[in-house]
Design an enzyme around this catalytic site. Structure first.
Site, PDB file in Angstrom:
ATOM      1  N   THR A  86      11.723   0.103   6.942  1.00 11.91           N
ATOM      2  CA  THR A  86      11.442  -1.352   6.759  1.00 11.91           C
ATOM      3  C   THR A  86      12.461  -1.485   5.592  1.00 11.91           C
ATOM      4  O   THR A  86      13.312  -0.582   4.316  1.00 11.91           O
ATOM      5  CB  THR A  86      10.581  -1.672   5.449  1.00 11.91           C
ATOM      6  OG1 THR A  86       9.249  -1.398   5.517  1.00 11.91           O
ATOM      7  CG2 THR A  86      10.794  -3.579   5.146  1.00 11.91           C
ATOM      8  N   LYS A 161       8.489  -8.411   9.375  1.00  5.76           N
ATOM      9  CA  LYS A 161       7.814  -7.793   8.515  1.00  5.76           C
ATOM     10  C   LYS A 161       8.103  -8.463   7.163  1.00  5.76           C
ATOM     11  O   LYS A 161       7.473  -8.863   5.853  1.00  5.76           O
ATOM     12  CB  LYS A 161       7.915  -6.149   8.447  1.00  5.76           C
ATOM     13  CG  LYS A 161       7.804  -5.693   7.613  1.00  5.76           C
ATOM     14  CD  LYS A 161       6.790  -4.485   7.580  1.00  5.76           C
ATOM     15  CE  LYS A 161       6.672  -4.181   6.009  1.00  5.76           C
ATOM     16  NZ  LYS A 161       5.811  -3.620   6.238  1.00  5.76           N
ATOM     17  N   LYS A 236       9.508  -4.244  -3.472  1.00  6.57           N
ATOM     18  CA  LYS A 236      11.437  -3.691  -2.967  1.00  6.57           C
ATOM     19  C   LYS A 236      11.318  -4.530  -0.869  1.00  6.57           C
ATOM     20  O   LYS A 236      12.088  -5.140  -1.246  1.00  6.57           O
ATOM     21  CB  LYS A 236      10.850  -2.521  -1.811  1.00  6.57           C
ATOM     22  CG  LYS A 236      11.779  -1.912  -0.431  1.00  6.57           C
ATOM     23  CD  LYS A 236      11.207  -0.959  -0.023  1.00  6.57           C
ATOM     24  CE  LYS A 236      12.038  -0.879   1.287  1.00  6.57           C
ATOM     25  NZ  LYS A 236      12.155   0.300   2.413  1.00  6.57           N
TER      26      LYS A 236
END
Ligand code: NAD
Length: 287
Positions: A86, A161, A236
């Site tokens: 990611t 995402k 994050k």
């Protein structure tokens, strides 16, 4: 297939092991981890040299860019670079451009499903890149995961995402706030769940991953808030969403509020290493 797997941490190691178990030849590389059952190379470029597909599963975009600068010149023309980390959308697009200029195929394919999904080979992949790159990677995605969604050109996998996880972070934060408010109003948690889970307050955060212990299906809240999905990983992803929003001028105040909530929890309180649903005990004394 000859595969290089770079980044053999909590996610990468079980994903690589599933490829080995399916009969592929996997050469791994990691700067720190030395997981059992995998053949390791001395350098990332060494692992990548004979690989038809190079898979990366790394902590962030800066590291991905450094690793890509090492491996792209070592890869054979026509080979594919498949990044499952990611990372920020800009890094994903920059790496794909470099790969394309070197005559390689490239995909960003971040995952959902966590460590359990990596071990079981049931991850969902959100993919950005060309049809040709996806065709080459699909047999490997089918081993490591259960579902692949092609989201468009390079960077769109990362975009999907972070948009998904911005929804997740904001709904989990407000679900925790609703339980804490219910506590203070003298409303039983089970009653709150019974109403909201079948009403318009319903969400995945409530009905699949309920942050209140003993209510709804079993979730990390029933296990002392052991992750699951750690609060720092949520922070994050919310940070990546805000970075992307700033870059394109999108207005995302709810996502920004969720980021601030998780950043405080992780950096200023005891949130690091706890599940992301542990915002609830922080807001309510009731256990
Ligand atoms: P991790 O920290 O366990 O693993 C990352 C690995 O990369 C480590 O072993 C580290 O030594 C290695 N590494 C760092 N720099 C390197 C370099 N230059 N060359 C080679 N290896 C290097 O992290 P993880 O939990 O496996 O997560 C990996 C990625 O997957 C992250 O981008 C994370 O956001 C994403 N992700 C994680 C989860 C999860 O539940 N853990 C779920 C979905 C997505």
């Amino acid at each position: 297939m000859n595969i290089a797997f770079i980044g053999l941490g909590n996610m990468g190691a079980p994903m690589a092991r599933n490829l080995v178990a399916a009969g592929h030849t996997v050469t791994g590389y990691d700067t720190a981890a030395t997981p059992e059952g995998l053949t390791l190379a001395e350098t990332a470029a060494g692992a990548a040299r004979d690989a038809e597909v190079v898979i990366t599963m790394l902590p962030n975009g800066a590291i991905l860019r450094r690793v890509a600068a090492d491996v792209i010149p070592a890869m054979a023309p026509g080979a594919a670079l498949l990044d499952c980390s990611t990372v920020d959308v800009d890094s994903a697009r920059a790496v794909a451009e470099q790969a394309d200029a070197a005559g390689l195929l490239a995909l960003d394919a971040p995952v959902s499903g966590g460590i359990g999904g990596a071990e079981a080979g049931t991850l969902t992949f959100m993919v950005g890149g060309s049809d040709a790159a996806l065709k080459k990677a699909q047999p490997l995605l089918d081993i490591m995961g259960g579902r692949t969604v092609h989201c468009g050109p390079s960077g769109n996998g990362q975009a999907a995402k972070i948009c998904n996880n911005m929804i997740l972070g904001a709904t989990m934060a407000v679900t925790c706030e609703a339980f804490a408010l219910a506590d203070k109003l003298g409303l039983d948690r089970q009653a709150m769940y019974d109403v909201a889970s079948t009403s318009s307050g319903q969400s995945w955060s409530l009905t699949t991953y309920c942050p209140a212990p003993g209510v709804g299906p079993t979730s990390p809240s029933d296990n002392g808030y052991q992750p699951g999905f750690a609060a720092e990983l949520m922070a994050k992803d919310l940070g990546l969403a805000q970075q992307a929003a700033r870059a394109v001028g999108a207005v995302t105040p709810m996502g920004d509020a969720a980021l601030s909530e998780y950043t405080t929890f992780v950096d200023a309180e005891d949130g690091r290493g706890r599940d992301f649903s542990a915002l609830l005990p922080r807001l309510s004394d009731k256990s």
